[in-house]
Write a protein that holds these residues in place. Sequence first.
Motif, PDB file in Angstrom:
ATOM      1  N   THR A   1      -1.355  -9.000  16.167  1.00  0.00           N
ATOM      2  CA  THR A   1      -0.184  -8.536  15.429  1.00  0.00           C
ATOM      3  C   THR A   1      -0.556  -8.180  13.998  1.00  0.00           C
ATOM      4  OG1 THR A   1       1.229  -9.944  16.799  1.00  0.00           O
ATOM      5  CG2 THR A   1       2.169  -9.125  14.744  1.00  0.00           C
ATOM      6  N   ARG A   2      -1.411  -8.977  13.364  1.00  0.00           N
ATOM      7  CA  ARG A   2      -1.828  -8.695  11.994  1.00  0.00           C
ATOM      8  C   ARG A   2      -2.617  -7.389  11.930  1.00  0.00           C
ATOM      9  NH1 ARG A   2      -5.891  -8.598   9.052  1.00  0.00           N
ATOM     10  NH2 ARG A   2      -7.342  -9.580  10.479  1.00  0.00           N
ATOM     11  N   LEU A   3      -3.520  -7.183  12.884  1.00  0.00           N
ATOM     12  CA  LEU A   3      -4.295  -5.944  12.923  1.00  0.00           C
ATOM     13  C   LEU A   3      -3.393  -4.729  13.118  1.00  0.00           C
ATOM     14  CD1 LEU A   3      -7.359  -7.081  15.059  1.00  0.00           C
ATOM     15  CD2 LEU A   3      -7.353  -6.503  12.629  1.00  0.00           C
ATOM     16  N   LEU A   4      -2.436  -4.850  14.016  1.00  0.00           N
ATOM     17  CA  LEU A   4      -1.497  -3.753  14.231  1.00  0.00           C
ATOM     18  C   LEU A   4      -0.658  -3.495  12.990  1.00  0.00           C
ATOM     19  CD1 LEU A   4      -0.173  -4.223  17.858  1.00  0.00           C
ATOM     20  CD2 LEU A   4      -1.397  -2.264  16.937  1.00  0.00           C
ATOM     21  N   GLN A   5      -0.224  -4.541  12.341  1.00  0.00           N
ATOM     22  CA  GLN A   5       0.582  -4.393  11.137  1.00  0.00           C
ATOM     23  C   GLN A   5      -0.200  -3.642  10.063  1.00  0.00           C
ATOM     24  OE1 GLN A   5       1.987  -8.064   9.482  1.00  0.00           O
ATOM     25  NE2 GLN A   5       3.252  -7.051   7.969  1.00  0.00           N
ATOM     26  N   ASP A   6      -1.480  -3.968   9.918  1.00  0.00           N
ATOM     27  CA  ASP A   6      -2.325  -3.266   8.942  1.00  0.00           C
ATOM     28  C   ASP A   6      -2.439  -1.777   9.287  1.00  0.00           C
ATOM     29  OD1 ASP A   6      -2.708  -5.645   7.639  1.00  0.00           O
ATOM     30  OD2 ASP A   6      -4.719  -5.982   8.445  1.00  0.00           O
ATOM     31  N   LYS A   7      -2.636  -1.479  10.559  1.00  0.00           N
ATOM     32  CA  LYS A   7      -2.788  -0.086  10.982  1.00  0.00           C
ATOM     33  C   LYS A   7      -1.473   0.687  10.900  1.00  0.00           C
ATOM     34  CE  LYS A   7      -7.065   0.254  12.182  1.00  0.00           C
ATOM     35  NZ  LYS A   7      -7.952   1.158  11.489  1.00  0.00           N
ATOM     36  N   LEU A   8      -0.351  -0.012  11.052  1.00  0.00           N
ATOM     37  CA  LEU A   8       0.944   0.656  11.090  1.00  0.00           C
ATOM     38  C   LEU A   8       1.665   0.641   9.744  1.00  0.00           C
ATOM     39  CD1 LEU A   8       2.215  -0.636  14.540  1.00  0.00           C
ATOM     40  CD2 LEU A   8       1.379   1.653  13.994  1.00  0.00           C
ATOM     41  N   GLN A   9       0.942   0.419   8.665  1.00  0.00           N
ATOM     42  CA  GLN A   9       1.559   0.469   7.348  1.00  0.00           C
ATOM     43  C   GLN A   9       2.207   1.827   7.145  1.00  0.00           C
ATOM     44  OE1 GLN A   9      -1.211  -0.434   4.280  1.00  0.00           O
ATOM     45  NE2 GLN A   9      -1.660  -2.456   5.056  1.00  0.00           N
ATOM     46  N   TYR A  10       3.284   1.837   6.378  1.00  0.00           N
ATOM     47  CA  TYR A  10       4.061   3.058   6.180  1.00  0.00           C
ATOM     48  C   TYR A  10       3.200   4.214   5.691  1.00  0.00           C
ATOM     49  CZ  TYR A  10       7.508   6.303   4.381  1.00  0.00           C
ATOM     50  OH  TYR A  10       8.230   7.427   4.125  1.00  0.00           O
ATOM     51  N   GLU A  11       2.316   3.949   4.740  1.00  0.00           N
ATOM     52  CA  GLU A  11       1.506   5.017   4.170  1.00  0.00           C
ATOM     53  C   GLU A  11       0.600   5.661   5.223  1.00  0.00           C
ATOM     54  OE1 GLU A  11       1.579   1.894   2.813  1.00  0.00           O
ATOM     55  OE2 GLU A  11       2.913   2.345   1.147  1.00  0.00           O
ATOM     56  N   MET A  12       0.034   4.847   6.095  1.00  0.00           N
ATOM     57  CA  MET A  12      -0.846   5.381   7.138  1.00  0.00           C
ATOM     58  C   MET A  12      -0.042   6.161   8.170  1.00  0.00           C
ATOM     59  SD  MET A  12      -3.668   2.402   7.686  1.00  0.00           S
ATOM     60  CE  MET A  12      -4.799   3.453   8.571  1.00  0.00           C
ATOM     61  N   ARG A  13       1.099   5.616   8.565  1.00  0.00           N
ATOM     62  CA  ARG A  13       1.935   6.346   9.523  1.00  0.00           C
ATOM     63  C   ARG A  13       2.378   7.673   8.931  1.00  0.00           C
ATOM     64  NH1 ARG A  13       5.380   1.813   9.853  1.00  0.00           N
ATOM     65  NH2 ARG A  13       7.008   3.254   9.303  1.00  0.00           N
TER      66      ARG A  13
END
Length: 89
Positions: free
Chosen positions: A5-17
């Motif tokens: 979940t932490r890894l996904l949260q990092d990848k799904l940050q608003y700026e990256m999305r």
Amino acid sequence: ECEITRLLQDKLQYEMRLQYMKHYFPIDYTVQVQYEEVLRPSNITHLRNGTVSEAALRYLWFHVSSQALLRIREVLLEKHPSWKYTQEL
């Protein structure tokens, strides 16, 4: 589960999305989906008010998100700037 979940949260940050899933896609581009493939907030609320556990809701979110990602990858070219981002997800 927490580490994933932490890894996904990092990848799904608003700026990256925003960068990979908005700026790199053409304006007004749509991906066709079936009615049954859409998970609406009202459905989540209905499930939450019922007997569905939080763990089951997390699994449902993961499943729906992964299916959406697969749909997006079907239309992306390998040279698209978002290809590596979606592959990592």
